[in-house]
Each structure stands twice: as structure tokens, then as C-alpha cells.
Design a protein around this motif. Sequence first.
Motif, PDB file in Angstrom:
ATOM      1  N   SER A 237      -3.651   1.454  -3.495  1.00 43.40           N
ATOM      2  CA  SER A 237      -4.510   2.084  -2.480  1.00 43.40           C
ATOM      3  C   SER A 237      -4.881   1.129  -1.351  1.00 43.40           C
ATOM      4  O   SER A 237      -5.062   1.547  -0.207  1.00 43.40           O
ATOM      5  N   ALA A 238      -5.022  -0.166  -1.673  1.00 37.91           N
ATOM      6  CA  ALA A 238      -5.391  -1.170  -0.670  1.00 37.91           C
ATOM      7  C   ALA A 238      -5.053  -2.543  -1.230  1.00 37.91           C
ATOM      8  O   ALA A 238      -4.854  -2.703  -2.443  1.00 37.91           O
ATOM      9  N   ARG A 239      -5.011  -3.532  -0.348  1.00 37.06           N
ATOM     10  CA  ARG A 239      -4.686  -4.899  -0.743  1.00 37.06           C
ATOM     11  C   ARG A 239      -5.789  -5.851  -0.303  1.00 37.06           C
ATOM     12  O   ARG A 239      -6.604  -5.538   0.567  1.00 37.06           O
TER      13      ARG A 239
ATOM     14  N   VAL B  42       0.856  -1.182   0.000  1.00 43.07           N
ATOM     15  CA  VAL B  42       0.000   0.000   0.000  1.00 43.07           C
ATOM     16  C   VAL B  42       0.893   1.233   0.000  1.00 43.07           C
ATOM     17  O   VAL B  42       1.779   1.376   0.841  1.00 43.07           O
TER      18      VAL B  42
ATOM     19  N   GLN C 176      -6.258  -2.782  -5.031  1.00 43.67           N
ATOM     20  CA  GLN C 176      -6.988  -1.547  -5.335  1.00 43.67           C
ATOM     21  C   GLN C 176      -5.979  -0.455  -5.667  1.00 43.67           C
ATOM     22  O   GLN C 176      -4.962  -0.313  -5.005  1.00 43.67           O
TER      23      GLN C 176
ATOM     24  N   ARG D  57      -8.544  -6.987  -1.560  1.00 42.96           N
ATOM     25  CA  ARG D  57      -9.957  -6.633  -1.702  1.00 42.96           C
ATOM     26  C   ARG D  57     -10.738  -7.816  -2.305  1.00 42.96           C
ATOM     27  O   ARG D  57     -10.220  -8.549  -3.140  1.00 42.96           O
TER      28      ARG D  57
END
Length: 496
Positions: free
Chosen positions: A205-207, A182, A220, A209
Motif C-alpha cells: 500500500s505504501a513504502r 506500491v 505498509q 513508513r
Amino acid sequence: MLHRRRRTPVSSKAIALAKTQTNSRLLQAFSALFISAVLLLAMVMSAAAQDRPATFADLAEDVSPSVVNITTSTIVAGRTGPQGLVPDGSPFEDFFNDGEGSPRRSSALGSGFVISADGFIVTNNHVIEGADEILIEFFSGEELPAELIGTDPNTDIAVLKVDAEDLPFVEFGDSDAVGARVGDWVMAMGNPLGQGFSVSAGIVSARNRALSGTYDDYIQTDAAINRGNSGGPLFNMDGDVIGVNTAILSPNGGSIGIGFAMSSAVVTNVVDQLREFGETRRGWLGVRIQDVTPDMVDAVDGLSEALGAMITDVPDGPAKDAGLEAGDVIVTFDGHDVADTRELVRIVGNSPVGKNVPVIILRSGELKEMTVTLGRRETAEAAAFPVEEETPQEDPGTTNLLGLTLSEITPELMEQFSLADSQEGVVITAIDAESEAASKGLLAGDVITEAGQIAVVAIDDFEDRVLEARDAGRKSILLLVRRGGDPRFVALSLTE
């Protein structure tokens, strides 16, 4: 005799000179310290600047020749409703209609990338699904027809093949390593909105998901992904593919900085199987499972936190052959700690068919190691989950406990709630609307088959289990509940 030492008189000039020398040394020390601090700050700022790429141009130039545009063509029936509609949140491609009321040719656009010099190409399944013809356009402008090698709708991945040699290609990177954390920089490439080769950049942005698939493990990113980017690569700064751009979350169908790429940790295994077999061959454990929730911790011996996957049912298959039972909590699988059901499904699915796998379970407060020989999921998905036979009770008992009105099964209740002839347990006939049982979704017609991880076939059994749990000082009791044959565990407070 006491002698006093005579003091030598010190002039005011000497005092002033000493003060000047002292101040000079202090100034020199301060200056040196200030210069060191400035140099250190400059080094830190320089290092930070080096972490931010001055340009993506070199990376784009290196990987562009391996990225392709994909055009598909399909003969479809005449228009029967609105065209070009796609599932919300996914960059599925638009269709261009050439008539109404008669068969017509529909085209769609997407992206992909070459993974071998001899012409294997990866894209999304939804890009080529149902296509009669698939045309690949390379960065050079050359176009070649492609053959479909295999697809996996579960991860939305497809593998194509063109007849070519010495093609520029890219390799998969490790989506769980440095470069895919991230905050790390990433670059997306593809054919957005049919405009041709295009590059966008952003960060992870994120993992981890999950959208809607069983094997979801999405990265993400805020790198712009639009319709037409589907199937294109998401690169780390080393030029390795760490994800396949698949979907977006958007209220208007365009990029708002919430895009999703299926991680290479999932894709590489799928691609390898599609290239070798033309289909996926996933490991199959043969259990139904559910997450361990915080309210179950006190109700299960040996649990200290809400981790693992609880088995709710064990049909005929690998797990049953190995001795696993409903109520067991799987805590490790093949050496991997199991945090929840999603992680277990992903690990099992990535395991080879036929592999002997060590599994550690929690049963009756003790850890046990079992060995399971994995089956193949694709050949077992349609298998039914059997239930045990039972003769319905003729003189049913009833009770009111934990906000539930319970009855032993009768022919009348079997007909009323459409219960299977072989169903055993105690059936819920009514629920207190203000009870915890109601808040947890229990309904009239649900059948309780276990209480405290012990089988229940009569009202007396259920009452005994509740009494035993209270005598043991438990705050809650774990119930195995079946609805339409589907089992799940529910923990209810014993203070009801």
C-alpha cells in the motif's frame, strides 16, 4: 491545328462495378484493422490477467514449511492491574492468566520464519521479550525449544536458534526492487489470534513508513495482519521475504487493512549482526542533526532546495575529529544523497563500525568533502553533549528584534531559566505572541548561540548579524537555539 481527344463513353454498369470493387477493398481493409485491434486488446488483457495471480496456493505450499508458530512462557508476579494490554496499533500477543496475587506463568503467541537449514529463526523482539522459555512449532507439527541469539529493540527484530538440520528455509529478497513496489502483490503468513498457520494476501500500500523508531523503514500492506502474526514473513510473489510483519494501525485492535512490515533492507543487516555478534554494531557519526526546512533555504548560502541534514551540534567523536561543524549541511554520505535526517540516520546505522566514509557538506556556500571514521553507536549513546564555558555578563544589554526580547546572560537569568553555568549566547526573555518566533515554538529561556551561522555572545553580535543579513538582501536569518542543552536551527523572517 488543335486536335481534341475523343472520350470513350463509360457505361453505368462499369461505374457501378468500380464502386463495388472499391467498397469491397475498403471493407477488407477495415476488417483487417478491426481484427488487429481485437487481437491487440486480447493480448493486453491476457498480459494484465497474467499479472494477477490466479491463485496463491502454489506460493503458500512452497513457503509454508519455513514458517513457524512461536509460544513463549514467562513467570510473572501476581496481577497488579489489567492484563493483556498492548500498545495501540501493534499486534502484540494476548496473555493468558492462571491466577491472581501469586507468581504465575504467562504465555504469548507469535510467528517467525526459518532462514537457514541449521535452524536460525527470525521473529519480532516483542514476541519473545522477557521470555523464560521459547517453543517453536513447525508446519509439520514438530515442536522444538529455541535459544535466543540476540535482539534489537530499535527495529523490533530477534534471532532464535533451534537444534536441527536440513530444515526448509526461506531467503530475504530486496525490498527496494521490483516485487516490492506500491501496488505489487504480497502474501503474509503467521499464527493470527492463535488459530494456527494462516495465509493472507494483499498489495504493497505504501513504502518507507515511519512509526516511532529511529531506523523505521516499514512496508505498509493491506494483507490482513492480526495479533499473533507478529514476527511472521511478508512474501513477494517469488517467495522471498521482503518484510517482517510487526504492527497494525487500528482503532479496535483488529486488522482494518493497515499493516506494517519492517523492510528486508533494514532486517537483513540487523539479522547478520545478531547472528555474528549476538548484538547490533551500528555506525556512529557523532552529530546532532535536524531536517532542512523550506524556510531555511534562503537563510543558508548555497542551498537551493530543502534537502540534506543540518548539523546542530558536534560533541567529541568521529565527526568532530573529522572537522565537521554545527551549521554544516550534510548532502551526501558514502556516495548516497541525503534527503533528510531520517535517511542519514538509516544510512549511517547500516554502515560498518570503523569504516572511513566520504561525506560531502555544504559550508558557507561551498561544497567540501570530508572523511569520517565511524564509531559505534551502542557505546556512544549515553555520551553527554558538552557546552563551552563562559563568564556571565555583568552589565547585560537588551534588545527587541524579530518579535523577541533578548538579554545578555546574567546570574539572575541563569537562575530564573535554569541555564548552565557555562552557557553563552543571548537569552530570550519574552516573545510577542503574534510573532513568527512564537508560531515556531520559541520560548522564554531559550538561548540563541548563533545567528547567520556565526557565534553570538552579546546583544551587539546579534544586532550585527541581523543587519548584515538585511544588507545582503536575505529574507530570513538562521538562528541556532538551545533549550536545556538541546540545539536546533530556526529560520525567522527579517520582515518582523
